[in-house]
Motif scaffolding. Structure first.
Motif, short mmCIF file in Angstrom:
data_model
loop_
_atom_site.label_atom_id
_atom_site.label_comp_id
_atom_site.label_asym_id
_atom_site.label_seq_id
_atom_site.Cartn_x
_atom_site.Cartn_y
_atom_site.Cartn_z
N UNK A 224 10.22 5.76 -3.74
CA UNK A 224 11.33 6.30 -4.51
C UNK A 224 12.57 6.61 -3.67
N UNK A 225 12.48 6.48 -2.36
CA UNK A 225 13.64 6.77 -1.49
C UNK A 225 14.81 5.87 -1.86
N UNK A 226 16.01 6.44 -1.84
CA UNK A 226 17.20 5.69 -2.24
C UNK A 226 17.69 4.73 -1.15
N UNK A 227 17.31 4.98 0.08
CA UNK A 227 17.76 4.12 1.18
C UNK A 227 16.57 3.39 1.79
N UNK A 228 16.82 2.15 2.19
CA UNK A 228 15.78 1.33 2.82
C UNK A 228 16.28 0.87 4.19
N UNK A 229 15.52 1.16 5.20
CA UNK A 229 15.84 0.72 6.57
C UNK A 229 14.91 -0.44 6.91
N UNK A 230 15.48 -1.60 7.14
CA UNK A 230 14.70 -2.80 7.49
C UNK A 230 14.81 -3.03 8.99
N UNK A 231 13.66 -3.11 9.66
CA UNK A 231 13.65 -3.24 11.12
C UNK A 231 12.80 -4.44 11.53
N UNK A 232 13.41 -5.35 12.29
CA UNK A 232 12.68 -6.47 12.90
C UNK A 232 12.48 -6.12 14.37
N UNK A 233 11.22 -6.11 14.82
CA UNK A 233 10.92 -5.69 16.18
C UNK A 233 9.90 -6.61 16.84
N UNK A 234 9.90 -6.56 18.17
CA UNK A 234 8.92 -7.25 19.01
C UNK A 234 8.39 -6.20 19.98
N UNK A 235 7.09 -6.03 20.05
CA UNK A 235 6.53 -4.96 20.88
C UNK A 235 6.78 -5.15 22.37
N UNK B 90 13.57 11.58 8.23
CA UNK B 90 14.14 11.14 6.95
C UNK B 90 13.06 10.55 6.03
N UNK B 91 12.09 9.85 6.62
CA UNK B 91 11.00 9.29 5.83
C UNK B 91 10.12 10.40 5.27
N UNK B 92 9.84 11.39 6.10
CA UNK B 92 9.00 12.53 5.66
C UNK B 92 9.69 13.33 4.55
N UNK B 93 11.02 13.34 4.56
CA UNK B 93 11.78 14.06 3.54
C UNK B 93 11.90 13.27 2.23
N UNK B 94 11.42 12.04 2.24
CA UNK B 94 11.51 11.20 1.05
C UNK B 94 12.87 10.57 0.86
N UNK B 95 13.72 10.65 1.87
CA UNK B 95 15.07 10.11 1.76
C UNK B 95 15.17 8.65 2.22
N UNK C 296 22.33 7.99 5.47
CA UNK C 296 21.23 8.15 4.52
C UNK C 296 21.50 9.29 3.56
N UNK C 297 22.01 10.39 4.07
CA UNK C 297 22.36 11.54 3.22
C UNK C 297 23.43 11.17 2.21
N UNK C 298 24.43 10.40 2.65
CA UNK C 298 25.50 9.99 1.76
C UNK C 298 24.97 9.11 0.64
N UNK C 299 24.05 8.22 0.99
CA UNK C 299 23.48 7.33 -0.03
C UNK C 299 22.58 8.10 -1.00
N UNK C 300 22.12 9.26 -0.56
CA UNK C 300 21.19 10.05 -1.36
C UNK C 300 21.91 10.96 -2.35
N UNK C 301 23.23 11.03 -2.24
CA UNK C 301 23.98 11.93 -3.12
C UNK C 301 24.09 11.36 -4.54
#
Length: 258
Positions: free
Chosen positions: A87-98, A117-122, A253-258
């Motif tokens: 339900x979070x309004x913002x999505x962070x997409x991360x491409x990584x290599x270990x 931010x993830x723990x807050x549901x944002x 993220x906070x701005x997008x959550x308003x």
């Protein structure tokens, strides 16, 4: 025999000896040229083989046959490892290599902010794994670590293990993550992860083809490198004229959550 005849015979012998020395010298030069040409040919072949290997480094992974995706993977072809509330309004997409040092730098800087931010549901995070460094540097650490991370996802412990891997990342040329024993050892830092099931998953390469398919998706998307970080579809990391900071990420993220 006259002195004149003796001088003539000596001169003839000297001429023959001199010619023999010249012939020896010519033979020596000819052998040197033949050996040199052979060496050049071998080195040339080696160079070609080296170039072919370097050029095909990203194409070694096998994506044919059935793909075993980790439990809970989402998105197209189940190539996404999700974190946070749907339900979070913002999505962070991360491409990584270990094995990627820049990815470690990103994680070390933004890890606590992302978790908060993830723990807050944002914020919802979508992790995608690539094996770019294996192709560039050789070895299999990117693949082996990504497979192990998939095994951790099966156990519901992807995030914790993901963080342990980056905190313990070896130097880029060091393929320490290419050893399953090392990856299993690091799993001991995550409570309850180093089970027989996890060890078998790692040693069997249960998710190898899933990792290969994920990297293929990375290539197909023509992404420039790792990490690639997008917030709500917009690239936000890597712009030196407007560098990202944890505070900026939080505010966006906070701005997008308003």
């Amino acid at each position: 025999m006259s002195e004149k005849n003796r001088d003539g015979k000596r001169t003839a012998r000297e001429r023959v000896a001199e010619e023999r020395e010249r012939q020896k010298a010519r033979d020596k030069r000819r052998r040197a040229l033949i050996v040199g040409a052979a060496v050049v040919g071998v080195l040339g072949l080696a160079a070609v083989v080296g170039l072919l290997a370097a050029g095909s480094g990203d194409d070694k992974s096998d994506t044919s046959g059935p793909v075993s995706a980790p439990k809970g993977a989402t998105g197209k072809d189940s190539l996404t490892i999700p974190l946070g509330k749907e339900s979070a309004k913002s999505t962070l997409t991360i491409w990584e290599d270990f094995r990627c040092p820049a990815c470690k730098g990103f994680e070390d800087t933004y890890r606590s902010t992302i978790h908060e931010l993830a723990d807050q549901g944002r914020l919802k995070v979508e992790y995608h794994l690539a094996t770019l460094i294996d192709g560039n540097m050789g070895g299999s650490g990117s693949l082996r670590a990504a497979n192990a991370a998939g095994c951790a996802q099966d156990a519901g412990k992807f995030t914790e293990y993901h963080d342990v891997l980056f905190k313990n990342q070896p130097a880029e040329p060091d393929d320490a993550f290419g050893k399953n024993d090392k990856l299993i050892e690091l799993a001991g830092q995550v409570d309850g992860l180093a089970t027989d099931t996890f060890k078998k998953c790692v040693n069997d390469g249960e998710h190898d083809k899933w990792v290969a398919k994920s990297h293929q998706a990375f290539q197909d998307a023509k992404l420039q490198g790792t990490p690639t970080v997008k917030l709500n579809g917009k690239s936000i990391f890597g712009d030196q004229s407007n560098p990202l900071t944890p505070a900026k990420l939080r505010q966006m993220v906070l701005d997008a959550d308003k």
